[in-house]
Design a protein around this motif. Structure first.
Motif, PDB file in Angstrom:
ATOM      1  N   TYR A 302     -18.648 -14.796  43.192  1.00  0.00           N
ATOM      2  CA  TYR A 302     -17.848 -13.636  43.592  1.00  0.00           C
ATOM      3  C   TYR A 302     -16.376 -13.867  43.288  1.00  0.00           C
ATOM      4  CZ  TYR A 302     -15.919 -16.084  47.677  1.00  0.00           C
ATOM      5  OH  TYR A 302     -15.233 -16.958  48.503  1.00  0.00           O
ATOM      6  N   GLY A 303     -15.614 -12.795  43.384  1.00  0.00           N
ATOM      7  CA  GLY A 303     -14.173 -12.878  43.213  1.00  0.00           C
ATOM      8  C   GLY A 303     -13.489 -12.004  44.240  1.00  0.00           C
ATOM      9  N   THR A 304     -12.170 -12.163  44.349  1.00  0.00           N
ATOM     10  CA  THR A 304     -11.377 -11.330  45.256  1.00  0.00           C
ATOM     11  C   THR A 304     -10.186 -10.756  44.512  1.00  0.00           C
ATOM     12  OG1 THR A 304     -10.048 -13.222  45.989  1.00  0.00           O
ATOM     13  CG2 THR A 304     -12.022 -12.711  47.272  1.00  0.00           C
ATOM     14  N   ALA A 305      -9.720  -9.617  44.998  1.00  0.00           N
ATOM     15  CA  ALA A 305      -8.567  -8.931  44.408  1.00  0.00           C
ATOM     16  C   ALA A 305      -7.941  -8.055  45.486  1.00  0.00           C
ATOM     17  CB  ALA A 305      -9.017  -8.070  43.215  1.00  0.00           C
ATOM     18  N   PRO A 306      -6.734  -7.584  45.278  1.00  0.00           N
ATOM     19  CA  PRO A 306      -6.174  -6.605  46.209  1.00  0.00           C
ATOM     20  C   PRO A 306      -7.024  -5.328  46.219  1.00  0.00           C
ATOM     21  CG  PRO A 306      -4.453  -7.541  44.825  1.00  0.00           C
ATOM     22  CD  PRO A 306      -5.762  -7.973  44.242  1.00  0.00           C
ATOM     23  N   VAL A 307      -6.908  -4.544  47.290  1.00  0.00           N
ATOM     24  CA  VAL A 307      -7.657  -3.294  47.361  1.00  0.00           C
ATOM     25  C   VAL A 307      -7.102  -2.307  46.330  1.00  0.00           C
ATOM     26  CG1 VAL A 307      -8.268  -3.556  49.791  1.00  0.00           C
ATOM     27  CG2 VAL A 307      -6.140  -2.398  49.176  1.00  0.00           C
ATOM     28  N   TYR A 317      -0.156  -1.430  44.880  1.00  0.00           N
ATOM     29  CA  TYR A 317      -1.150  -2.425  44.490  1.00  0.00           C
ATOM     30  C   TYR A 317      -0.624  -3.846  44.711  1.00  0.00           C
ATOM     31  CZ  TYR A 317      -4.876  -4.839  42.075  1.00  0.00           C
ATOM     32  OH  TYR A 317      -5.929  -5.673  41.789  1.00  0.00           O
ATOM     33  N   GLY A 318      -1.458  -4.640  45.297  1.00  0.00           N
ATOM     34  CA  GLY A 318      -1.078  -6.006  45.658  1.00  0.00           C
ATOM     35  C   GLY A 318      -0.939  -6.177  47.153  1.00  0.00           C
ATOM     36  N   GLY A 319      -0.721  -5.063  47.849  1.00  0.00           N
ATOM     37  CA  GLY A 319      -0.627  -5.117  49.300  1.00  0.00           C
ATOM     38  C   GLY A 319      -1.982  -4.882  49.944  1.00  0.00           C
ATOM     39  N   GLY A 320      -1.997  -4.846  51.258  1.00  0.00           N
ATOM     40  CA  GLY A 320      -3.229  -4.618  51.982  1.00  0.00           C
ATOM     41  C   GLY A 320      -2.970  -4.582  53.470  1.00  0.00           C
ATOM     42  N   PHE A 321      -4.025  -4.392  54.243  1.00  0.00           N
ATOM     43  CA  PHE A 321      -3.887  -4.328  55.698  1.00  0.00           C
ATOM     44  C   PHE A 321      -3.726  -5.735  56.261  1.00  0.00           C
ATOM     45  CE2 PHE A 321      -5.356  -4.058  60.084  1.00  0.00           C
ATOM     46  CZ  PHE A 321      -4.664  -2.952  60.537  1.00  0.00           C
TER      47      PHE A 321
END
Length: 444
Positions: A302-307, A317-321
Motif C-alpha cells: 500500500y501507499g499513502t498520500a494527502p487527501v 493539496y498536501g493538507g488534511g484534518f
C-alpha cells in the motif's frame, strides 16, 4: 489510535453540568507558584495519570515514556491507569475524586474543559517556567486553548491522509483532485453479475469509518463557524460543493447497494478492516493505520498520500484534518505542582515524545520531536508528518457545542446521502438554525 466521535457525545453533554459547584474540590490545592531551584526541590508525592490507551503495546509505550520522568523526579511516584474515557474523568471531577493528570482523545471537549474550569488553566505555570508555546505548530496551539485559557497541552497528534492499495490501483497514481478520485473510484470498483459491489474504489458514505463529514471537509476547505461562533455551514459554498460531489458518486454506486456493501464490511479496528483485506481500494484514515497494517496485514502493498481536494482549490493539496490526544490537570487534583511537571515533561521533552510516537505511530507535537533523528520514519508515515506540517491542514476550532454541532451536521448528511433530502440549500440552512439554537441555549 483514535477513538470515534460518537461515544464522546455523552461526555460532551455531561461536561455542561460542570459549571456547577463540584464536591470536594473547593479546598484542593491549585496550580500556582512552586518551589524555586532544582527539580529535587519538589516534595515527594504520588500522582495518578489516567489515559485512554488499552492495547498492550500502547500501555508499554506510556510506561517507557514516563521512565524518563521518573529518572528526573525520583521522588515522584507515577501510577498509570489505562483505558479511561472522558465520561469517567468527568464523573471523577464531579465527585471530587479526580486524578492528578488526565489524558483525552477528544479535542472536541476542549472548549468545555476550559470554560467550566474542569481542567485547570496552565497559562500561569507555562509563563512561570518559560515554556515556549511556539515550539508547537499553530494548528496544535489552536485546539488546546479556548478564550485565552490553555487548559490542556497536546500529547500526540493525528494527521489524516489517503491510503491506497497498490495492487488494486493497477499502476495508477493516487488522485490529487476530486474529479480524479471520482474517475478512479469508478474504474476500480468491482461488481458481481447483479450489480452488487464486491470491491469499492472509494466509499463516499460518511458512515464509513473515518470518512466523517469533518474529515472530508478538508477536501474543499469547508468553514464551520463565523467569528461570533455561529454556524457557517449553510453560507459557505464549499460544503455545497463537497456534498454535491459526494451525492453524485453515491448515486453512481446506488445508495442501497452501497449501504448493503458497507454493512457487510469488517470492523474498523480489526484485522478484517476492509482496506486490510482488499475490499476498498482507497480510504481516508489516520496515521495510526500504518501501525495496524504492520500488525494485521503485513503483506499488504500500500501507499499513502494527502487527501484529494476540489479541482478549483489546488492550494489545499498536501493538507488534511488534524486532531490529537490532549493532557491536562483536572480541577481538584491533589498534587497539581507534581502533575504539572509530568504534563510538561510528556508534552515538551523530545525523547519522551519520540518514544511515544515510535510505539504508537501517532505524530509527535513539537518541532524538535518532529525533527529528531530518533523518530522512526518510512514513506507512508512521512505522509502524515508532511500533512501535519502543511499550512492548509485544519483542525476543528474549539467550540462549546463541538460534539453536538458535528452530530447535527452528520445526521443531515446521512439523510442527504439517502435521498431523503432533496433541497440542499434549505437543508444546510436548517443545519445552521439547529446549531445556532443550541448555541443560544448554551449562552453563546
Amino acid at each position: 489510535m483514535r477513538r470515534r466521535l460518537a461515544p464522546l457525545a455523552a461526555a460532551g453533554i455531561a461536561v455542561l453540568a460542570l459549571a456547577a459547584c463540584t464536591a470536594g474540590t473547593e479546598d484542593a490545592p491549585r496550580l500556582g507558584a512552586k518551589p524555586s531551584g532544582a527539580a529535587s526541590a519538589l516534595p515527594a508525592a504520588t500522582i495518578e495519570l489516567w489515559h485512554g490507551f488499552s492495547a498492550d503495546h500502547e500501555v508499554k509505550a506510556f510506561e517507557d515514556a514516563v521512565a524518563g520522568f521518573r529518572k528526573k523526579f525520583p521522588q515522584i511516584t507515577v501510577k498509570l491507569v489505562k483505558a479511561v474515557e472522558d465520561d469517567k474523568i468527568i464523573q471523577a471531577v464531579r465527585a471530587g475524586q479526580p486524578p492528578d493528570v488526565a489524558s483525552s482523545f477528544s479535542t472536541d471537549n476542549v472548549a468545555q474543559f476550559c470554560k467550566t474550569g474542569m481542567f485547570q488553566d496552565l497559562n500561569p505555570v507555562i509563563a512561570q517556567d518559560g515554556v515556549d508555546i511556539g515550539v508547537l505548530p499553530q494548528v496544535v496551539q489552536n485546539y488546546t486553548q479556548f478564550e485565552g485559557k490553555r487548559c490542556v497541552m497536546p500529547l500526540l497528534a493525528d494527521a489524516y491522509g489517503l491510503y491506497y492499495n497498490k495492487k488494486l490501483m493497477k499502476g495508477h497514481e493516487p488522485p490529487k483532485t476530486l474529479s480524479e478520485l471520482t474517475r478512479l473510484a469508478k474504474e476500480l470498483t468491482v461488481r458481481d453479475s447483479e450489480g452488487n459491489i464486491e470491491v469499492a474504489g472509494f466509499m463516499p458514505s460518511t458512515q464509513y469509518y473515518e470518512h466523517s463529514i469533518s474529515h472530508l471537509g478538508t477536501m474543499v476547505g469547508g468553514k464551520w463557524y463565523n467569528p461570533d461562533g455561529t454556524s457557517a455551514i449553510g453560507s459557505d459554498p464549499a460544503w455545497k460543493q463537497l456534498l454535491t460531489w459526494q451525492k453524485e458518486l453515491i448515486d453512481w454506486y446506488g445508495h442501497d447497494k452501497l449501504e448493503k456493501f458497507r454493512k457487510g464490511l469488517g470492523q474498523e479496528w480489526s484485522a478484517d478492516n476492509p482496506f486490510h483485506v482488499g475490499k476498498v481500494a482507497m480510504a481516508i484514515d489516520g496515521e495510526w493505520r500504518n501501525a495496524m497494517i504492520a500488525l494485521d496485514a503485513k503483506d499488504l502493498d500500500y501507499g499513502t498520500a494527502p487527501v484529494p481536494v476540489a479541482d478549483d482549490k489546488p492550494q489545499l493539496y498536501g493538507g488534511g484534518f488534524i486532531s490529537g490526544t490532549i493532557i491536562g490537570i483536572p480541577r481538584g487534583a491533589k498534587n497539581p505542582q507534581a502533575a504539572w511537571e509530568l504534563v510538561k515533561y510528556l508534552t515538551t521533552d523530545t525523547d519522551g515524545l519520540v518514544t511515544l510516537s515510535n510505539a504508537l505511530r501517532n505524530v509527535p507535537t513539537t518541532k524538535a520531536s518532529l525533527a529528531s533523528p530518533a523518530l522512526k520514519k518510512d514513506a507512508n508515515f512521512q505522509t502524515a508528518l508532511d500533512v501535519f506540517a502543511h499550512p492548509a491542514s485544519f483542525s476543528l476550532p474549539a467550540h462549546i457545542n463541538s460534539v453536538y454541532n458535528q452530530e447535527a451536521f452528520a445526521e443531515f448528511v446521512v439523510k442527504w446521502e439517502s435521498g431523503a433530502v432533496t433541497d440542499l440549500d434549505a437543508g444546510l440552512a436548517e443545519v445552521d438554525k439547529t446549531i445556532n439554537d443550541k448555541l443560544k441555549l448554551a449562552g453563546g
